[in-house]
Motif scaffolding. Structure first.
Motif, short mmCIF file in Angstrom:
data_model
loop_
_atom_site.label_atom_id
_atom_site.label_comp_id
_atom_site.label_asym_id
_atom_site.label_seq_id
_atom_site.Cartn_x
_atom_site.Cartn_y
_atom_site.Cartn_z
N GLU A 133 0.86 -1.18 0.00
CA GLU A 133 0.00 0.00 0.00
C GLU A 133 0.90 1.23 0.00
O GLU A 133 1.84 1.32 0.79
CB GLU A 133 -0.89 -0.01 1.23
N SER A 135 1.24 5.34 0.34
CA SER A 135 0.61 6.57 0.80
C SER A 135 1.60 7.72 0.70
O SER A 135 2.81 7.53 0.83
CB SER A 135 0.16 6.43 2.26
N ARG A 141 -2.53 6.52 -1.85
CA ARG A 141 -2.57 6.81 -3.29
C ARG A 141 -2.72 5.54 -4.11
O ARG A 141 -3.31 5.55 -5.18
CB ARG A 141 -1.29 7.55 -3.69
N LEU A 142 -2.13 4.43 -3.63
CA LEU A 142 -2.29 3.14 -4.28
C LEU A 142 -2.66 2.12 -3.21
O LEU A 142 -1.81 1.75 -2.39
CB LEU A 142 -1.00 2.71 -4.99
N GLU A 144 -3.26 -1.03 -3.53
CA GLU A 144 -2.53 -2.27 -3.76
C GLU A 144 -1.59 -2.11 -4.95
O GLU A 144 -2.02 -1.73 -6.04
CB GLU A 144 -3.50 -3.44 -4.05
N LEU A 145 -0.32 -2.37 -4.71
CA LEU A 145 0.67 -2.39 -5.78
C LEU A 145 1.36 -3.75 -5.73
O LEU A 145 2.01 -4.08 -4.73
CB LEU A 145 1.70 -1.27 -5.60
N CYS A 147 4.31 -5.92 -7.19
CA CYS A 147 5.56 -5.57 -7.86
C CYS A 147 6.70 -6.37 -7.25
O CYS A 147 6.54 -7.06 -6.24
CB CYS A 147 5.84 -4.07 -7.68
N PRO A 184 6.55 -3.51 -11.94
CA PRO A 184 5.16 -3.52 -11.47
C PRO A 184 4.31 -4.48 -12.29
O PRO A 184 4.42 -4.54 -13.52
CB PRO A 184 4.71 -2.07 -11.68
N ARG A 186 0.72 -5.01 -11.20
CA ARG A 186 -0.61 -4.44 -11.12
C ARG A 186 -0.57 -3.27 -10.15
O ARG A 186 -0.06 -3.44 -9.04
CB ARG A 186 -1.61 -5.50 -10.63
N PRO A 187 -1.05 -2.07 -10.53
CA PRO A 187 -1.58 -1.71 -11.85
C PRO A 187 -0.48 -1.63 -12.90
O PRO A 187 0.58 -1.05 -12.65
CB PRO A 187 -2.22 -0.34 -11.61
N TRP A 190 1.01 1.89 -14.18
CA TRP A 190 1.60 2.87 -13.27
C TRP A 190 3.11 2.82 -13.36
O TRP A 190 3.73 1.79 -13.14
CB TRP A 190 1.15 2.63 -11.83
#
Length: 259
Positions: A133, A135, A141-142, A144-145, A147, A184, A186-187, A190
């Motif tokens: 996560e 922030s 801001r995300l 879930e990332l 990566c 990365p 997902r997403p 990005w």
């Protein structure tokens, strides 16, 4: 005429650096680090980071003049010159560098704070993709990332690991940080962000038991991480010295035109 500054000599562990240190000792007097007004670092960029961290750890606020006896030497000066070492230092241009401060919370609940001059990176420890996560200033801001990792780079470090991870080059004095994902998943689209250097960045590791993550601040690694907070330590300044026309600022700017 002002007296020449007292110099301390700190070579890396390589044979080239030790031979250069011996040659310099035959041309002048050097003092222990605690008595020095300028530190002369002999080695490569990794050794320069080591010297800067040693100054930070010991609360010393003296300039560092590097001579390249490593491979790349991006943060160093050329080793050969027709001028003496004292003459080169007298003519050198100062450049201020502000380090990052990383506070990491581990699985045991302990907190550790370490500094970084180039970057702080979070990296997956196993074959499992990291799930983070992201922030900024306390706002997620995300959520879930997925990566291999993520890093926060200073302008001084933006041409190092950050550039290899396809992050942006940040000019010195831009007052910005690069927030760059590493592979990365997902997403997918990005590609990171550029944020003001007075913002705080926070990472929270999701599913830490299944997807363990390590945090690395330059050369210092912490494992079993639950959360990380990163800020620029504006109150702590490091000073590098460069020969005229060979400053780190110019080299970083020129990197934007290399292909």
């Amino acid at each position: 005429m002002p007296a020449a500054p007292r110099l301390a000599l700190m070579p890396s562990d390589t044979e080239r650096a030790h031979e250069a240190a011996q040659a310099l000792r035959e041309t002048g007097d050097f003092v222990p680090l605690e008595e020095a007004e300028v530190l002369v670092a002999l080695g490569g960029d990794g050794h320069m980071l080591h010297c800067l961290h040693q100054l930070l750890d010991n609360g010393r606020d003296i300039p560092v003049y590097g001579l390249n006896y490593g491979t790349v030497g991006f943060m160093m000066n050329k080793p050969k010159s027709s001028r003496t070492l004292q003459e080169r230092i007298a003519r050198a241009k100062p450049l201020l560098v502000t380090p990052l401060e990383m506070t990491a919370t581990t699985g045991s609940g302990s907190e550790e704070t370490v500094s970084a001059i180039n970057e702080v990176s979070l990296l997956r420890e196993t074959r499992q993709t990291a799930k983070l996560e992201v922030s900024v200033n306390g706002k997620v801001r995300l959520p879930e990332l997925f990566c291999d990792g993520i890093l926060v780079a200073t302008p001084a470090g933006s041409t190092a690991y950050n550039l290899s991870a396809n992050g942006p080059i940040l000019p010195m004095g831009s007052n910005m940080l690069a927030l760059t994902p590493i592979s990365p998943f997902r997403p997918r689209r990005w590609r990171g962000a550029i944020i003001p250097d007075h913002y705080d960045v926070q990472f929270r590791v999701l599913e830490p038991d299944k997807r363990p993550v390590a945090a690395v601040a330059d050369q210092k690694e912490l494992r079993d991480i639950l959360a990380v907070r990163i800020r620029v330590a504006q109150e702590r300044r490091l000073q590098l010295l460069f020969d005229p026309g060979r400053t780190l600022e110019e080299r970083i700017f020129a990197e934007q035109f290399h292909f």
